[in-house]
Write a protein that holds these residues in place. Structure first.
Motif, PDB file in Angstrom:
ATOM      1  N   ALA A  51     -13.571   3.236 -15.713  1.00 57.98           N
ATOM      2  CA  ALA A  51     -14.950   3.115 -15.230  1.00 57.98           C
ATOM      3  C   ALA A  51     -14.964   2.933 -13.717  1.00 57.98           C
ATOM      4  CB  ALA A  51     -15.643   1.946 -15.918  1.00 57.98           C
ATOM      5  N   SER A  52     -14.026   2.128 -13.200  1.00 57.65           N
ATOM      6  CA  SER A  52     -13.946   1.910 -11.756  1.00 57.65           C
ATOM      7  C   SER A  52     -13.573   3.193 -11.020  1.00 57.65           C
ATOM      8  CB  SER A  52     -12.915   0.814 -11.462  1.00 57.65           C
ATOM      9  OG  SER A  52     -12.771   0.606 -10.078  1.00 57.65           O
ATOM     10  N   MET A  53     -12.642   3.964 -11.592  1.00 58.67           N
ATOM     11  CA  MET A  53     -12.234   5.225 -10.988  1.00 58.67           C
ATOM     12  C   MET A  53     -13.390   6.213 -10.941  1.00 58.67           C
ATOM     13  SD  MET A  53      -8.513   5.634 -12.830  1.00 58.67           S
ATOM     14  CE  MET A  53      -8.223   7.298 -12.238  1.00 58.67           C
ATOM     15  N   MET A  54     -14.156   6.302 -12.029  1.00 54.76           N
ATOM     16  CA  MET A  54     -15.254   7.251 -12.078  1.00 54.76           C
ATOM     17  C   MET A  54     -16.380   6.845 -11.128  1.00 54.76           C
ATOM     18  SD  MET A  54     -13.675   9.183 -13.977  1.00 54.76           S
ATOM     19  CE  MET A  54     -14.861  10.493 -13.760  1.00 54.76           C
ATOM     20  N   LYS A  55     -16.618   5.544 -10.992  1.00 52.96           N
ATOM     21  CA  LYS A  55     -17.638   5.075 -10.053  1.00 52.96           C
ATOM     22  C   LYS A  55     -17.240   5.427  -8.621  1.00 52.96           C
ATOM     23  CE  LYS A  55     -20.008   0.917  -8.431  1.00 52.96           C
ATOM     24  NZ  LYS A  55     -20.169  -0.561  -8.587  1.00 52.96           N
ATOM     25  N   ALA A  56     -15.960   5.191  -8.282  1.00 50.49           N
ATOM     26  CA  ALA A  56     -15.477   5.515  -6.939  1.00 50.49           C
ATOM     27  C   ALA A  56     -15.582   7.007  -6.667  1.00 50.49           C
ATOM     28  CB  ALA A  56     -14.034   5.032  -6.773  1.00 50.49           C
ATOM     29  N   LEU A  57     -15.274   7.818  -7.673  1.00 48.42           N
ATOM     30  CA  LEU A  57     -15.365   9.273  -7.535  1.00 48.42           C
ATOM     31  C   LEU A  57     -16.803   9.688  -7.218  1.00 48.42           C
ATOM     32  CD1 LEU A  57     -13.678  11.947  -9.729  1.00 48.42           C
ATOM     33  CD2 LEU A  57     -16.163  11.981  -9.524  1.00 48.42           C
ATOM     34  N   ALA A  58     -17.757   9.141  -7.964  1.00 55.19           N
ATOM     35  CA  ALA A  58     -19.160   9.509  -7.757  1.00 55.19           C
ATOM     36  C   ALA A  58     -19.667   9.051  -6.393  1.00 55.19           C
ATOM     37  CB  ALA A  58     -20.023   8.915  -8.872  1.00 55.19           C
ATOM     38  N   GLU A  59     -19.210   7.877  -5.946  1.00 57.97           N
ATOM     39  CA  GLU A  59     -19.693   7.338  -4.681  1.00 57.97           C
ATOM     40  C   GLU A  59     -19.178   8.127  -3.474  1.00 57.97           C
ATOM     41  OE1 GLU A  59     -18.449   3.283  -5.029  1.00 57.97           O
ATOM     42  OE2 GLU A  59     -20.454   2.599  -5.648  1.00 57.97           O
ATOM     43  N   ARG A  60     -17.965   8.656  -3.569  1.00 60.63           N
ATOM     44  CA  ARG A  60     -17.427   9.377  -2.412  1.00 60.63           C
ATOM     45  C   ARG A  60     -17.707  10.873  -2.463  1.00 60.63           C
ATOM     46  NH1 ARG A  60     -12.194   8.191  -4.981  1.00 60.63           N
ATOM     47  NH2 ARG A  60     -11.453  10.072  -6.035  1.00 60.63           N
ATOM     48  N   HIS A  61     -18.226  11.376  -3.587  1.00 62.74           N
ATOM     49  CA  HIS A  61     -18.360  12.825  -3.728  1.00 62.74           C
ATOM     50  C   HIS A  61     -19.477  13.377  -2.840  1.00 62.74           C
ATOM     51  CE1 HIS A  61     -17.994  16.742  -5.489  1.00 62.74           C
ATOM     52  NE2 HIS A  61     -19.290  16.773  -5.727  1.00 62.74           N
TER      53      HIS A  61
ATOM     54  N   ILE B 165     -13.176  17.384 -14.500  1.00 66.30           N
ATOM     55  CA  ILE B 165     -11.768  17.582 -14.142  1.00 66.30           C
ATOM     56  C   ILE B 165     -11.015  16.263 -14.229  1.00 66.30           C
ATOM     57  CG2 ILE B 165     -10.186  18.119 -12.240  1.00 66.30           C
ATOM     58  CD1 ILE B 165     -12.249  20.247 -11.345  1.00 66.30           C
ATOM     59  N   TRP B 166     -11.596  15.213 -13.648  1.00 65.00           N
ATOM     60  CA  TRP B 166     -10.922  13.911 -13.671  1.00 65.00           C
ATOM     61  C   TRP B 166     -10.824  13.355 -15.085  1.00 65.00           C
ATOM     62  CZ3 TRP B 166     -10.892  15.380  -8.835  1.00 65.00           C
ATOM     63  CH2 TRP B 166     -10.058  14.723  -7.930  1.00 65.00           C
TER      64      TRP B 166
ATOM     65  N   HIS C  55     -18.041  -3.665 -22.625  1.00 72.38           N
ATOM     66  CA  HIS C  55     -17.848  -2.421 -21.885  1.00 72.38           C
ATOM     67  C   HIS C  55     -18.272  -2.615 -20.434  1.00 72.38           C
ATOM     68  CE1 HIS C  55     -22.198  -1.465 -21.931  1.00 72.38           C
ATOM     69  NE2 HIS C  55     -22.196  -1.813 -23.202  1.00 72.38           N
ATOM     70  N   ALA C  56     -17.991  -1.613 -19.608  1.00 71.19           N
ATOM     71  CA  ALA C  56     -18.352  -1.653 -18.195  1.00 71.19           C
ATOM     72  C   ALA C  56     -19.856  -1.496 -18.038  1.00 71.19           C
ATOM     73  CB  ALA C  56     -17.619  -0.548 -17.431  1.00 71.19           C
ATOM     74  N   ALA C  57     -20.375  -2.009 -16.933  1.00 70.15           N
ATOM     75  CA  ALA C  57     -21.799  -1.827 -16.626  1.00 70.15           C
ATOM     76  C   ALA C  57     -22.090  -0.346 -16.402  1.00 70.15           C
ATOM     77  CB  ALA C  57     -22.161  -2.625 -15.382  1.00 70.15           C
ATOM     78  N   ARG C  58     -23.286   0.077 -16.745  1.00 72.99           N
ATOM     79  CA  ARG C  58     -23.691   1.470 -16.574  1.00 72.99           C
ATOM     80  C   ARG C  58     -23.866   1.780 -15.084  1.00 72.99           C
ATOM     81  NH1 ARG C  58     -28.706   1.131 -20.511  1.00 72.99           N
ATOM     82  NH2 ARG C  58     -29.030   3.332 -19.951  1.00 72.99           N
ATOM     83  N   PHE C  59     -23.363   2.930 -14.677  1.00 70.10           N
ATOM     84  CA  PHE C  59     -23.447   3.343 -13.287  1.00 70.10           C
ATOM     85  C   PHE C  59     -24.314   4.597 -13.199  1.00 70.10           C
ATOM     86  CE2 PHE C  59     -21.663   5.807  -9.654  1.00 70.10           C
ATOM     87  CZ  PHE C  59     -22.061   4.945  -8.645  1.00 70.10           C
ATOM     88  N   HIS C  60     -25.413   4.519 -12.443  1.00 71.40           N
ATOM     89  CA  HIS C  60     -26.369   5.602 -12.371  1.00 71.40           C
ATOM     90  C   HIS C  60     -26.280   6.316 -11.019  1.00 71.40           C
ATOM     91  CE1 HIS C  60     -28.679   4.286 -15.973  1.00 71.40           C
ATOM     92  NE2 HIS C  60     -28.255   3.107 -15.604  1.00 71.40           N
ATOM     93  N   VAL C  61     -26.380   7.624 -11.052  1.00 67.51           N
ATOM     94  CA  VAL C  61     -26.541   8.413  -9.820  1.00 67.51           C
ATOM     95  C   VAL C  61     -27.725   9.343 -10.027  1.00 67.51           C
ATOM     96  CG1 VAL C  61     -24.108   8.326  -9.185  1.00 67.51           C
ATOM     97  CG2 VAL C  61     -24.941  10.211 -10.585  1.00 67.51           C
ATOM     98  N   LYS C  62     -28.365   9.702  -8.916  1.00 67.50           N
ATOM     99  CA  LYS C  62     -29.519  10.594  -8.990  1.00 67.50           C
ATOM    100  C   LYS C  62     -29.041  12.024  -9.140  1.00 67.50           C
ATOM    101  CE  LYS C  62     -32.565   7.628  -6.249  1.00 67.50           C
ATOM    102  NZ  LYS C  62     -33.405   7.515  -5.027  1.00 67.50           N
TER     103      LYS C  62
END
Length: 279
Positions: A59-69, A81-82, A272-279
């Protein structure tokens, strides 16, 4: 004044793409050698998926991926892919299958399994969440997935997770939530209890009530919690409750009791991990 540098030719641009593709492939192979060393050090082949699956880290890896993309490539593609890389390397560490409840249709569950775990991991279908839970309980270290919204006919399936050695919820997918997600069906992931890898941003409880009071919903909301699912039977009302990990069982029990609900039983069934939302 110096002349402007000529624009690169198509051949030169394609050479750059080939260079990047080769570098990505070599990095994946390098990742494989590190996983091989990880297998040797942790002996994951002996302890099963609980040694290989790290839902909090993922969950931490996917959040970091979304934040830097950023840029031209869609986030859907990058995430998929990830997810294939992570799911497949986990499978390499310790072979496992994904058991899926298809009572609400096979297509959304298959999309979720393939998006989040890839095509290498075997996908096994079942007629209900209860059947998925039993398949995971009988396995050496498989995962199970089923929709959060099971409908009234499925009964209080969460009660079968309450005993200590029973499977537990370890993740909620998708890790990254956004409109039009290609595998956006909300699902729980279950496994046999994890020794040290569970993430507790959100904790789930199976609660049995002799009497419910609608004021309890408001009380839960003030705690930052919610009722995920509910089912009535001859013993009263059974609910699956989600609250922040900072809320203790004693605090949850006291809050519900003060709100007028008569709580007969409360048992943790996962987190589970907290839900992470992106627009």
């Amino acid at each position: 004044m110096s002349a402007e540098k000529p624009a690169p030719s198509l051949a030169e641009l394609r050479q750059e793409i080939d260079r990047i593709d080769e570098a990505m492939h070599r990095l994946l192979m390098e990742r494989g050698t590190i996983i091989d060393r990880l297998i040797a050090s942790k002996k994951a082949s002996e302890t099963g998926i609980s040694s290989a699956f790290r839902p909090g880290r993922e969950a931490s890896m996917m959040k970091a991926l979304a934040e830097r993309h950023e840029g031209l490539l869609p986030l859907d593609t990058v995430e998929s892919i990830w997810r294939v890389i992570i799911g497949t390397f986990t499978y390499v560490q310790s072979n496992y299958s994904v058991h899926a409840d298809i009572s609400g249709g096979d297509a959304p569950m298959r999309d979720s399994a393939r998006f989040h775990f890839g095509f290498t991991v075997p996908y096994v279908t079942h007629p209900s969440a209860a059947a998925v839970i039993e398949a995971v309980a009988a396995s050496r270290g498989d995962l199970g997935i089923f929709r959060l919204d099971q409908g009234a006919t499925s009964g209080a399936w969460w009660r079968t997770l309450a005993d200590r050695d029973r499977p537990k919820v370890i993740a909620r997918l998708p890790f990254i939530e956004r409109p039009d997600h290609p595998a956006g069906t909300p699902v729980f992931v279950i496994s046999k209890p994890l020794v040290d890898a569970a993430v507790r941003d959100v904790v789930l409880y199976a609660a049995q009530f002799e009497r419910w009071h609608r004021g309890a919903n408001e009380a839960l909301g003030r705690l930052g919690g919610e009722v995920v699912a509910s089912a009535a039977d001859t013993n009263g009302l059974s609910e699956l409750i989600a609250v922040p990990g900072t809320v203790s069982p004693a605090q949850l029990r006291e809050t519900l009791t003060q709100a007028g609900a008569s709580l007969a039983q409360l048992a943790e069934v996962g987190s589970h991990a907290a839900r992470f939302h992106v627009k």
